[in-house]
Design an enzyme around this catalytic site. Structure first.
Site, PDB file in Angstrom:
ATOM      1  N   GLY A 146       0.849  -1.201   0.000  1.00  0.00           N
ATOM      2  CA  GLY A 146       0.000   0.000   0.000  1.00  0.00           C
ATOM      3  C   GLY A 146       0.876   1.239   0.000  1.00  0.00           C
ATOM      4  O   GLY A 146       2.058   1.187  -0.380  1.00  0.00           O
ATOM      5  N   VAL A 147       0.314   2.368   0.440  1.00  0.00           N
ATOM      6  CA  VAL A 147       1.047   3.640   0.375  1.00  0.00           C
ATOM      7  C   VAL A 147       2.340   3.632   1.194  1.00  0.00           C
ATOM      8  O   VAL A 147       3.391   4.013   0.701  1.00  0.00           O
ATOM      9  CB  VAL A 147       0.193   4.833   0.878  1.00  0.00           C
ATOM     10  CG1 VAL A 147       0.181   5.923  -0.128  1.00  0.00           C
ATOM     11  CG2 VAL A 147      -1.187   4.427   1.283  1.00  0.00           C
ATOM     12  N   ASP A 184      -8.062  10.097  11.776  1.00  0.00           N
ATOM     13  CA  ASP A 184      -7.976   8.644  11.613  1.00  0.00           C
ATOM     14  C   ASP A 184      -8.896   7.876  12.555  1.00  0.00           C
ATOM     15  O   ASP A 184      -9.323   6.766  12.247  1.00  0.00           O
ATOM     16  CB  ASP A 184      -6.534   8.161  11.867  1.00  0.00           C
ATOM     17  CG  ASP A 184      -5.582   8.532  10.744  1.00  0.00           C
ATOM     18  OD1 ASP A 184      -5.977   9.326   9.867  1.00  0.00           O
ATOM     19  OD2 ASP A 184      -4.431   8.040  10.748  1.00  0.00           O
ATOM     20  N   HIS A 215       1.904  29.351 -17.941  1.00  0.00           N
ATOM     21  CA  HIS A 215       2.705  28.637 -18.938  1.00  0.00           C
ATOM     22  C   HIS A 215       4.166  29.018 -18.736  1.00  0.00           C
ATOM     23  O   HIS A 215       4.466  30.203 -18.548  1.00  0.00           O
ATOM     24  CB  HIS A 215       2.265  29.031 -20.344  1.00  0.00           C
ATOM     25  CG  HIS A 215       3.152  28.431 -21.404  1.00  0.00           C
ATOM     26  ND1 HIS A 215       3.026  27.122 -21.798  1.00  0.00           N
ATOM     27  CD2 HIS A 215       4.194  28.953 -22.096  1.00  0.00           C
ATOM     28  CE1 HIS A 215       3.946  26.870 -22.719  1.00  0.00           C
ATOM     29  NE2 HIS A 215       4.669  27.967 -22.918  1.00  0.00           N
TER      30      HIS A 215
END
Ligand code: NAI
Length: 456
Positions: free
Chosen positions: A184-185, A308, A440
């Site tokens: 996973g991460v 969390d 840009h």
């Protein structure tokens, strides 16, 4: 004294809630038993990013720089110095949070806060033998690394043969061989760092793909890039036993034992609710996480849970926003949490970033959508700065050309994905975004290229 708000946990959810509440003129007590900043600042997001930046510089120096006309022969990396720099940065960031708390007149109590129960005025929290009373309570106690019941794994963690995110970020010496349990991460970011600095890295992942729900074409490309760099991936393979630094793995071809110098356990995280004494106020939990609605309210009026600990989206940036919602609701300011445009990033090299729907999630919801894919090489700046790079972008467009999601692989995806987070959050169409002017030359111009290709 009766505080307006008691907050348990000083990570991104807790400290952001404390700061907002302080600025809303509430009296706040914040309980943190370790270091302000939580996992994010001390043993997660920020330390990892300092390591990965050193690794990126070293990657260029040892292999890529000559492509840009730079000779960096003889470059070396000093892992101990990288860790020392990380420690210095963590210290700076933690003291920054302390200053923020001071600025918001938050009282920080350097101790574990445990729920005592309800009072006539609200809630009681005990810390350092003293009981604090508050009209509202925000639970922001975070999460910790899951250590699944694989035989021998608990013992390996106790002996230091197996490490979680906390211990691996403090290693002064890089392991020669690192076995990463879980692709996973956390697994991928740590695999990336240790591969760059010369460790022999194997990632064992029980699913048939790395990177969890990330767009499969992107994670396949990421895996191929890292295979070229020497990481071994064992997919559809489960860790079934650990003995010291020997790891038993099992897949369709059978069982075998792999040996390493260290094992990283990165198989997900669990909400920190075990030590809260949540039952004292009959707080409702599901699979260990505090259940919340879209205003971060729990089943107990006056009690909120952010970050969390509610298990909804274990990301620091989600915690920030949830904290703001909780405080606003507490202060009577209308607000609600939306999870539809939360960016997710894997900080590998190249980076992978996404927001909103992927083709897979849109299909699973039976949405009407189409995918527009463009190579990042359509943005001149990408070519200038990513010699030989083959990154790409995918837009997920719904009916009326609404931008439902975007994912991309290539640098600097993490820095430019917020533009698409705004587009998804504000439900913009291709035409809406096409009317915006982008600087840009930047890699972000790829978004305008992609949407304008759809505007008739
Ligand atoms: P994860 O849930 O991202 O990945 C865990 C992986 O382990 C899954 O792919 C799973 O299939 C695999 N696995 C589970 N048991 C296994 C076994 N016995 N053998 C082999 N593979 C097994 O969890 P991770 O990487 O620990 O991250 C935890 C949390 O931290 C995540 O919620 C993530 O969002 C957060 N985080 C976010 C970061 C970011 O935004 N860049 C960075 C680091 C963490």
């Amino acid at each position: 004294m009766i505080y307006d708000c008691l907050i348990i946990g000083g990570g991104p959810g807790g400290y952001r809630a404390a700061e907002r509440a302080g600025h809303c003129k509430m009296t706040v007590a914040l309980f943190e038993e370790r270091s302000l900043g939580g996992v994010c600042l001390n043993e997660g997001c920020m330390p990892t990013k300092t390591l990965l930046y050193s690794a990126k510089l070293y990657d260029y120096a040892k292999g890529g720089a000559h492509k840009y006309g730079v000779d960096s022969t003889g470059a070396t990396i000093d892992h101990k110095a990288v860790i020392e720099r990380k420690d210095k940065i963590v210290k700076t960031l933690v003291s920054g949070v302390a200053a923020q708390m001071k600025g918001a007149k938050v009282e920080v109590i350097a101790a574990r806060g445990v729920i005592e129960g309800k009072s006539a005025n609200g809630f009681l929290v005990k810390a350092n033998g003293k009981v604090y009373e508050g009209k509202h309570l925000i639970i922001a106690s975070g999460s910790n690394a899951a250590v699944p019941p694989v035989p021998g794994l608990k013992e390996a963690v106790a002996s230091g043969d197996a490490l979680t995110n906390r211990e691996i970020l403090a290693l002064k010496e890089a392991p020669k061989k690192l076995l990463v349990m879980g692709g996973g991460v956390i697994g991928l970011e740590m695999a990336s760092y240790f591969n760059s600095i010369g460790s022999d890295v194997t990632v064992v992942e029980m699913l048939d793909r790395i990177g969890g729900p990330t767009d499969l074409d992107m994670t396949k490309m990421l895996q191929a890039e890292y295979e070229k760099k020497g990481i071994h991936f064992l997919l559809s393979t489960k860790v079934v036993g650990v003995k010291n630094t020997n790891v038993d793995v099992e897949n369709a071809s059978g069982k075998k034992t792999l040996s390493a110098d260290k094992i990283l356990v990165s198989v997900g995280r669990r909400a920190n609710t075990a030590d809260l004494n949540a039952q004292a106020i009959n707080l409702y939990l599901e699979r260990g996480a505090v259940v919340t609605d879209d205003q971060m309210k729990t089943n107990v009026p006056g009690v909120f849970a952010v970050g969390d600990v509610n298990g909804k989206s274990m990301l620091a940036h989600t915690a920030y926003r949830e904290a703001e919602v909780a405080v606003h609701v507490m202060a009577g300011i209308p607000d609600r949490m939306s999870y539809r445009a939360i960016p997710a990033v894997i900080y590998t090299n190249p980076e992978v970033a996404s927001v909103g729907e992927t083709a897979e999630t849109a299909a699973a919801k039976s949405l009407k959508f189409r995918v527009v894919q463009l190579p990042l090489r359509f943005a001149g700046r990408y070519i200038a700065e990513n010699e030989g790079g083959n990154g790409f972008i995918k837009l997920i467009l719904g009916s009326d050309d609404e931008i439902l999601g975007c994912c991309m692989i290539g640098n600097p995806a993490s820095e430019i994905i917020p533009a698409m987070a705004v587009a998804v959050d504000r439900r913009m169409t291709c035409k809406d975004l096409g009317h915006a002017v982008f600087p840009h030359p930047t890699v972000s111009e790829i978004f305008r290229e992609a949407v304008l290709s759809q505007v008739k």
